[in-house]
Scaffold this motif. Structure first.
Motif, PDB file in Angstrom:
ATOM      1  N   LYS A   1      14.532 -15.277  34.558  1.00  0.00           N
ATOM      2  CA  LYS A   1      16.044 -15.560  33.931  1.00  0.00           C
ATOM      3  C   LYS A   1      16.003 -16.038  32.548  1.00  0.00           C
ATOM      4  O   LYS A   1      14.834 -16.384  32.189  1.00  0.00           O
ATOM      5  N   PRO A   2      17.180 -16.060  31.886  1.00  0.00           N
ATOM      6  CA  PRO A   2      17.232 -16.408  30.669  1.00  0.00           C
ATOM      7  C   PRO A   2      17.216 -17.739  30.434  1.00  0.00           C
ATOM      8  O   PRO A   2      17.316 -18.538  31.309  1.00  0.00           O
ATOM      9  N   GLU A   3      16.615 -18.335  29.032  1.00  0.00           N
ATOM     10  CA  GLU A   3      16.477 -19.674  28.638  1.00  0.00           C
ATOM     11  C   GLU A   3      17.866 -20.224  28.801  1.00  0.00           C
ATOM     12  O   GLU A   3      18.158 -21.228  29.087  1.00  0.00           O
TER      13      GLU A   3
ATOM     14  N   LYS B   1      19.121 -15.463  25.685  1.00  0.00           N
ATOM     15  CA  LYS B   1      17.787 -15.861  25.054  1.00  0.00           C
ATOM     16  C   LYS B   1      16.626 -15.824  26.182  1.00  0.00           C
ATOM     17  O   LYS B   1      17.098 -16.790  26.980  1.00  0.00           O
ATOM     18  N   ARG B   2      15.679 -15.051  25.960  1.00  0.00           N
ATOM     19  CA  ARG B   2      14.625 -15.073  26.763  1.00  0.00           C
ATOM     20  C   ARG B   2      13.388 -15.396  26.117  1.00  0.00           C
ATOM     21  O   ARG B   2      13.141 -14.843  25.048  1.00  0.00           O
ATOM     22  N   VAL B   3      12.509 -15.937  27.007  1.00  0.00           N
ATOM     23  CA  VAL B   3      11.006 -15.854  26.374  1.00  0.00           C
ATOM     24  C   VAL B   3      10.234 -14.984  27.341  1.00  0.00           C
ATOM     25  O   VAL B   3      10.150 -14.969  28.476  1.00  0.00           O
ATOM     26  N   VAL B   4       9.629 -13.987  26.596  1.00  0.00           N
ATOM     27  CA  VAL B   4       8.752 -12.959  27.455  1.00  0.00           C
ATOM     28  C   VAL B   4       7.294 -12.946  26.796  1.00  0.00           C
ATOM     29  O   VAL B   4       7.122 -13.194  25.677  1.00  0.00           O
ATOM     30  N   ASP B   5       6.604 -12.566  27.682  1.00  0.00           N
ATOM     31  CA  ASP B   5       5.053 -12.386  27.284  1.00  0.00           C
ATOM     32  C   ASP B   5       4.986 -10.886  27.157  1.00  0.00           C
ATOM     33  O   ASP B   5       4.809 -10.099  28.078  1.00  0.00           O
ATOM     34  N   VAL B   6       4.631 -10.257  25.817  1.00  0.00           N
ATOM     35  CA  VAL B   6       4.610  -8.966  25.745  1.00  0.00           C
ATOM     36  C   VAL B   6       3.156  -8.775  25.680  1.00  0.00           C
ATOM     37  O   VAL B   6       2.410  -9.260  25.071  1.00  0.00           O
TER      38      VAL B   6
END
Length: 537
Positions: free
Chosen positions: A23-25, A64-69
């Motif tokens: 989900k988005p921040e 705005k999202r936090v992702v682990d690339v």
């Protein structure tokens, strides 16, 4: 020695690490409109199950999202998207990796999809004997589901719904790849792994807005206090909590590329030894296909997710704050930034104040019609118009979007009384505002034709019409009266007024020819007018 694989094949063969953004921040919402929206009509249609309001309207969703690339080749899945997403409009910013491919996964939870995805998984068959109510549960392995469920129980294969008992399947888990909302996935290639904040923006349908006004008219009808309310309607299945919300005034140009893509509904066949075939495929959703029309023949019961998307707005939330929305320019459009973070819940309608202007100076004008009558007919009543310039000098000076206006007045017996309604057009700063307030039986007009003849012959013939106009003010106060020269003849290129007892003039705001006069209380004025225009035989 085997031949080397092409580069594309080598890339496809590389194992891909997967990351999921649930989900988005935080999220912001910009709601557009492609035509004026009537709030009453919108709420009426929301009660029609076939109105498909979840596929109308248009909004820009910015997350705005936090992702682990992951390092190297990877897949990032974005979940928790708006149900009405237009997938090909999605854009990702701030991703420190090469974007190779973008996909929209539309396998939503439904009976058909559950059966297809759970083949080979353990399920529970629950059978109920209708005669004695006995319930029996048995575990088995789902072996087929495309054209009817087949379950292996204790080494024997059984077709569901063939035992004569009431049966249902219970799934222990949701098969991988299914969800209640669409998922956007992207394939990436990154030099190194890391956690990053990215911006995901896309268009989505299901959100609309409209404007409505409350005008409190002073006792002498010389000023009004104007409140403007924005109605936000979310007919989609996704809520946006504590979001900055902007609504954009102006009719947005759009085409079929801004319609959502839907998976054609697929239904599970639960009959014993079925003969039917399932049908599936990708289709573009229709735009307002059934609005204002009776529903089509009822289809089989729809799966849960689309049913949820078609649910109507069940709640209206009204905010009572006097804090106004902030106005900004968005190109040639006007944007209204709502003053507080707003929760736009799924299937909810919310009203937010965006304008509050007191003591707007208005001019009271009695507009009477030019409507020819017989000698014995009753005069036509006039209409009280409240007029103002949309300027700071009058107390307004703000661009106002189109919407319905409800008038309220104060009387001796009733502090607040409803006095009628009109529609306010989109009005930029500097243009006139004209509102029809009330009908007046005390200021009237009577127009009687006194001449109707032809002058000349052949190609030079002209039609000559003459009228006697009587204006009457039976009220107890002086009245400014205006009569438009409203007749189809005036639109003729050869139209010419030959004689008029009251000199007409061109209205600077509308460009229309009008007669204007001021009548004292109880005064009557009569004048004659004659005009002609080409009318060749």
């Amino acid at each position: 020695m085997g031949a080397a694989l092409p580069a594309v094949a080598q890339e496809a063969a590389v194992p891909r690490a997967e990351a999921v953004s649930e989900k988005p921040e935080n999220v912001s919402v910009v709601v557009y409109r492609d035509r004026p929206v009537d709030t009453t009509e919108l709420l009426r249609r929301s009660r029609q199950s076939w109105s498909r309001l979840d596929q109308e309207g248009l909004a820009l969703i910015v997350e705005k999202r936090v992702v682990d690339v992951p390092a190297g080749y990877g897949v990032i899945r974005f979940k928790g998207l708006a149900t009405g997403i237009v997938p090909h409009s999605a854009t990702v910013e701030g991703l420190p990796a090469e974007l190779l491919e973008q996909n929209a996964d539309y396998d939503l939870i439904s009976p058909k999809n559950l059966l297809e995805r759970a083949i080979g998984e353990t399920v529970t068959v629950v059978r109920t004997n209708a005669s004695n109510g006995e319930v029996v549960e048995q575990s088995g392995v789902l072996r087929a589901g495309t054209n009817g469920a087949v379950v292996e129980i204790d080494g024997r294969f059984e077709a569901l719904a063939c035992s004569g008992l009431t049966e249902r399947l219970v799934f222990e888990t949701v098969p991988e790849g299914l969800g209640a909302t669409p998922t956007l996935s992207i394939k990436t290639r990154a030099e190194q792994a890391g956690r990053y904040e990215i911006t995901l923006a896309y268009l989505a349908t299901g959100l609309q807005w409209s404007a409505d006004y409350v005008a409190r008219v002073s006792t002498d009808e010389s000023t009004i206090n104007l409140e403007g309310w924005i109605t936000l309607a979310n007919f989609g299945g996704t809520s946006f909590a504590d979001a900055p919300v902007v609504v954009v005034a102006g009719d947005l140009a759009r085409d079929a590329d801004t319609r959502p893509i839907q998976l054609r509904t697929r239904y599970a066949n639960t009959t014993c030894w079925p003969q039917q075939r399932s049908h599936e495929g990708w289709v573009e959703s229709g735009y307002n296909d059934f609005a204002g029309a009776p529903p089509p023949p009822a289809p089989p019961p729809p799966p849960p997710a689309p049913a949820m998307m078609r649910a109507v707005a069940e709640e209206i939330v009204v905010t009572g704050s006097r804090v106004q929305a902030k106005q900004e320019d968005l190109g040639d459009y006007k944007a209204y930034v709502l003053p507080h973070l707003t929760t736009v819940a799924a299937r909810q309608t919310k009203q937010v104040l965006f304008l509050a202007q007191d003591n707007i100076a208005v001019e009271r004008v009695l507009v009477v019609p030019f409507n020819p009558l017989d000698e014995d007919d009753q005069p036509n009543p006039g209409m009280i118009e409240l007029r103002a310039k949309n300027e700071e000098a009058t107390g307004l000076g703000l661009p106002v979007p189109q919407g319905s206006v409800a008038f309220y007045i104060s009387t001796v017996d009733q502090p607040t009384a409803y006095a009628g309604a009109d529609t306010l057009s989109d009005t930029p700063i500097g243009l006139p505002v004209r509102l029809e307030f009330q009908e007046s039986q005390l200021v009237t007009s009577k127009v009687v034709q006194t001449e109707d003849k032809k002058r000349g012959r052949g190609a030079r013939a002209r039609q000559v019409d003459a009228y006697r106009v009587t204006l009457t003010n039976s009220s107890g106060a002086t009245a400014d009266i205006e009569m438009p020269v409203a007749s189809w003849e005036t639109s003729q290129p050869s139209f010419r007024i030959e004689r008029e007892g009251l000199r007409s003039q061109i209205d600077a705001d509308t460009g229309q020819r009008v007669w204007r006069t001021r009548l004292a209380a109880g005064q009557t004025r009569t004048f004659d007018v004659r005009w002609s225009y080409d009318d060749p035989e």
